[in-house]
Design a protein around this motif. Structure first.
Motif, PDB file in Angstrom:
ATOM      1  N   MET A   1      41.501  20.115  14.288  1.00 20.56           N
ATOM      2  CA  MET A   1      42.762  20.583  14.829  1.00 20.56           C
ATOM      3  C   MET A   1      43.164  21.861  14.080  1.00 20.56           C
ATOM      4  SD  MET A   1      46.402  18.647  15.221  1.00 20.56           S
ATOM      5  CE  MET A   1      45.641  17.446  16.278  1.00 20.56           C
ATOM      6  N   THR A   2      43.612  22.842  14.833  1.00 23.10           N
ATOM      7  CA  THR A   2      43.978  24.128  14.234  1.00 23.10           C
ATOM      8  C   THR A   2      45.391  24.083  13.647  1.00 23.10           C
ATOM      9  OG1 THR A   2      44.955  25.068  16.232  1.00 23.10           O
ATOM     10  CG2 THR A   2      42.550  25.331  15.950  1.00 23.10           C
ATOM     11  N   ALA A   3      45.693  25.085  12.845  1.00 19.50           N
ATOM     12  CA  ALA A   3      47.030  25.181  12.254  1.00 19.50           C
ATOM     13  C   ALA A   3      48.103  25.332  13.332  1.00 19.50           C
ATOM     14  CB  ALA A   3      47.078  26.352  11.281  1.00 19.50           C
ATOM     15  N   HIS A   4      47.790  26.095  14.405  1.00 21.23           N
ATOM     16  CA  HIS A   4      48.775  26.245  15.488  1.00 21.23           C
ATOM     17  C   HIS A   4      49.063  24.907  16.166  1.00 21.23           C
ATOM     18  CE1 HIS A   4      48.778  30.807  16.158  1.00 21.23           C
ATOM     19  NE2 HIS A   4      50.016  30.421  15.980  1.00 21.23           N
ATOM     20  N   GLN A   5      48.028  24.129  16.398  1.00 23.50           N
ATOM     21  CA  GLN A   5      48.246  22.820  17.013  1.00 23.50           C
ATOM     22  C   GLN A   5      49.103  21.939  16.103  1.00 23.50           C
ATOM     23  OE1 GLN A   5      43.910  22.435  17.598  1.00 23.50           O
ATOM     24  NE2 GLN A   5      44.434  21.503  19.586  1.00 23.50           N
ATOM     25  N   GLN A   6      48.780  21.934  14.815  1.00 20.80           N
ATOM     26  CA  GLN A   6      49.555  21.137  13.864  1.00 20.80           C
ATOM     27  C   GLN A   6      50.999  21.635  13.786  1.00 20.80           C
ATOM     28  OE1 GLN A   6      47.224  21.560  10.300  1.00 20.80           O
ATOM     29  NE2 GLN A   6      46.025  19.709  10.736  1.00 20.80           N
ATOM     30  N   GLN A   7      51.183  22.949  13.841  1.00 22.87           N
ATOM     31  CA  GLN A   7      52.524  23.522  13.791  1.00 22.87           C
ATOM     32  C   GLN A   7      53.349  23.058  14.992  1.00 22.87           C
ATOM     33  OE1 GLN A   7      52.796  27.763  14.435  1.00 22.87           O
ATOM     34  NE2 GLN A   7      54.592  27.907  13.125  1.00 22.87           N
ATOM     35  N   MET A   8      52.779  23.109  16.178  1.00 21.71           N
ATOM     36  CA  MET A   8      53.509  22.700  17.380  1.00 21.71           C
ATOM     37  C   MET A   8      53.828  21.208  17.329  1.00 21.71           C
ATOM     38  SD  MET A   8      53.978  25.565  18.614  1.00 21.71           S
ATOM     39  CE  MET A   8      53.250  27.122  18.146  1.00 21.71           C
ATOM     40  N   GLN A   9      52.907  20.400  16.821  1.00 20.90           N
ATOM     41  CA  GLN A   9      53.175  18.973  16.677  1.00 20.90           C
ATOM     42  C   GLN A   9      54.282  18.727  15.646  1.00 20.90           C
ATOM     43  OE1 GLN A   9      49.278  17.385  15.893  1.00 20.90           O
ATOM     44  NE2 GLN A   9      48.779  17.260  18.068  1.00 20.90           N
ATOM     45  N   GLY A  10      54.300  19.533  14.586  1.00 19.76           N
ATOM     46  CA  GLY A  10      55.369  19.433  13.593  1.00 19.76           C
ATOM     47  C   GLY A  10      56.716  19.808  14.186  1.00 19.76           C
ATOM     48  N   PHE A  11      56.726  20.859  15.011  1.00 16.65           N
ATOM     49  CA  PHE A  11      57.963  21.242  15.694  1.00 16.65           C
ATOM     50  C   PHE A  11      58.443  20.111  16.608  1.00 16.65           C
ATOM     51  CE2 PHE A  11      56.941  26.083  15.625  1.00 16.65           C
ATOM     52  CZ  PHE A  11      57.458  26.202  14.342  1.00 16.65           C
ATOM     53  N   ALA A  12      57.516  19.460  17.300  1.00 14.43           N
ATOM     54  CA  ALA A  12      57.885  18.365  18.198  1.00 14.43           C
ATOM     55  C   ALA A  12      58.481  17.194  17.414  1.00 14.43           C
ATOM     56  CB  ALA A  12      56.674  17.907  19.011  1.00 14.43           C
ATOM     57  N   LYS A  13      57.904  16.898  16.254  1.00 14.70           N
ATOM     58  CA  LYS A  13      58.424  15.819  15.408  1.00 14.70           C
ATOM     59  C   LYS A  13      59.841  16.169  14.932  1.00 14.70           C
ATOM     60  CE  LYS A  13      57.142  13.141  11.278  1.00 14.70           C
ATOM     61  NZ  LYS A  13      58.367  13.173  10.508  1.00 14.70           N
ATOM     62  N   TYR A  14      60.027  17.379  14.460  1.00 17.00           N
ATOM     63  CA  TYR A  14      61.346  17.847  14.013  1.00 17.00           C
ATOM     64  C   TYR A  14      62.352  17.776  15.154  1.00 17.00           C
ATOM     65  CZ  TYR A  14      64.853  21.299  12.431  1.00 17.00           C
ATOM     66  OH  TYR A  14      66.004  21.957  12.092  1.00 17.00           O
ATOM     67  N   ASN A  15      61.946  18.252  16.323  1.00 17.29           N
ATOM     68  CA  ASN A  15      62.792  18.220  17.510  1.00 17.29           C
ATOM     69  C   ASN A  15      63.253  16.799  17.810  1.00 17.29           C
ATOM     70  OD1 ASN A  15      63.759  19.106  20.261  1.00 17.29           O
ATOM     71  ND2 ASN A  15      62.075  17.786  20.866  1.00 17.29           N
ATOM     72  N   ARG A  16      62.318  15.883  17.871  1.00 22.72           N
ATOM     73  CA  ARG A  16      62.634  14.487  18.223  1.00 22.72           C
ATOM     74  C   ARG A  16      63.583  13.865  17.190  1.00 22.72           C
ATOM     75  NH1 ARG A  16      60.248  10.214  20.984  1.00 22.72           N
ATOM     76  NH2 ARG A  16      58.361  11.341  21.435  1.00 22.72           N
ATOM     77  N   GLU A  17      63.243  14.011  15.923  1.00 23.10           N
ATOM     78  CA  GLU A  17      64.017  13.341  14.882  1.00 23.10           C
ATOM     79  C   GLU A  17      65.405  13.959  14.700  1.00 23.10           C
ATOM     80  OE1 GLU A  17      61.693  12.765  11.322  1.00 23.10           O
ATOM     81  OE2 GLU A  17      60.077  11.831  12.468  1.00 23.10           O
ATOM     82  N   PHE A  18      65.499  15.279  14.779  1.00 23.53           N
ATOM     83  CA  PHE A  18      66.809  15.901  14.613  1.00 23.53           C
ATOM     84  C   PHE A  18      67.685  15.655  15.837  1.00 23.53           C
ATOM     85  CE2 PHE A  18      69.900  19.311  13.788  1.00 23.53           C
ATOM     86  CZ  PHE A  18      70.274  18.918  12.517  1.00 23.53           C
ATOM     87  N   ASN A  19      67.079  15.653  17.024  1.00 25.91           N
ATOM     88  CA  ASN A  19      67.858  15.306  18.219  1.00 25.91           C
ATOM     89  C   ASN A  19      68.411  13.891  18.109  1.00 25.91           C
ATOM     90  OD1 ASN A  19      67.683  17.723  19.600  1.00 25.91           O
ATOM     91  ND2 ASN A  19      65.878  17.133  20.754  1.00 25.91           N
ATOM     92  N   ALA A  20      67.605  12.960  17.633  1.00 23.30           N
ATOM     93  CA  ALA A  20      68.069  11.580  17.478  1.00 23.30           C
ATOM     94  C   ALA A  20      69.267  11.530  16.536  1.00 23.30           C
ATOM     95  CB  ALA A  20      66.936  10.687  16.964  1.00 23.30           C
ATOM     96  N   ARG A  21      69.217  12.303  15.452  1.00 18.80           N
ATOM     97  CA  ARG A  21      70.326  12.348  14.498  1.00 18.80           C
ATOM     98  C   ARG A  21      71.581  12.919  15.167  1.00 18.80           C
ATOM     99  NH1 ARG A  21      70.738  14.099   8.454  1.00 18.80           N
ATOM    100  NH2 ARG A  21      68.684  13.167   8.438  1.00 18.80           N
ATOM    101  N   LEU A  22      71.423  14.029  15.897  1.00 15.38           N
ATOM    102  CA  LEU A  22      72.578  14.658  16.549  1.00 15.38           C
ATOM    103  C   LEU A  22      73.202  13.749  17.601  1.00 15.38           C
ATOM    104  CD1 LEU A  22      71.492  18.370  17.055  1.00 15.38           C
ATOM    105  CD2 LEU A  22      73.338  17.514  15.604  1.00 15.38           C
TER     106      LEU A  22
END
Length: 176
Positions: free
Chosen positions: A1-22
């Motif tokens: 897996m490339t760094a870009h793929q990992q970065q986008m997956q990290g963004f998705a994780k952040y998105n999901r978890e921070f949205n849940a908090r908000l």
């Protein structure tokens, strides 16, 4: 897996978890508090949450057109046409919350399916003014996440004005 793929997956994780908090915090507000115009670009907490969901579904619709084989997008609730970036998808907060969770699931699965070749390829689409745009796909995906972050920053301020602290907002706190 490339760094870009990992970065986008990290963004998705952040998105999901921070949205849940908000959304958990927004659920403690009264309907009047959520819909009170506090002078932000979209006015209220509810309207800003709605705008983020609308924009996510617009971008996912563009990605679905560009990458029709991505399974996560094939049966998702997407927006292909809209009259304004202020269009209200859901007036009811519970429904808005449920749809946020569903869309975050689509985003997570979408980033899991994105290949290095797709991210490195060229994204072509029409923007909200009908202008043809093109740039590397990774830029478009990163923009979707950056757009969310921008408006969640506004939500942090709105919630603070209403007397609530959203806590840590840093990306690294969610992905490390």
């Amino acid at each position: 897996m490339t760094a870009h793929q990992q970065q986008m997956q990290g963004f998705a994780k952040y998105n999901r978890e921070f949205n849940a908090r908000l959304y958990k915090l927004a659920a403690t507000l009264t309907e009047d508090e959520r819909k009170k115009d506090l002078g932000a670009f979209f006015g209220s907490v509810h309207a800003t949450l709605n705008h983020i969901l609308l924009a996510d579904r617009i971008w996912l619709g563009r990605f679905a057109t560009a990458f029709p084989t991505i399974a996560a997008l094939q049966r998702a609730d997407l927006v292909q046409q809209f009259s304004s970036l202020r269009d209200e998808l859901y007036a009811n907060f519970t429904e808005l919350s449920e749809q946020r969770v569903a869309t975050d699931d689509v985003i997570t699965r979408f980033t899991d399916e994105l290949t290095a070749a797709q991210l490195a390829g060229t994204m072509r689409y029409s923007n909200s003014l009908g202008q043809q745009r093109q740039h590397p796909t990774w830029v478009a995906v990163a923009h979707m996440f950056n757009h969310q972050t921008h408006h969640r920053g506004q939500l942090s301020t709105l919630l603070h004005q209403l007397g609530h602290d959203v806590g840590v907002t840093d990306f690294v706190a969610y992905v490390t």
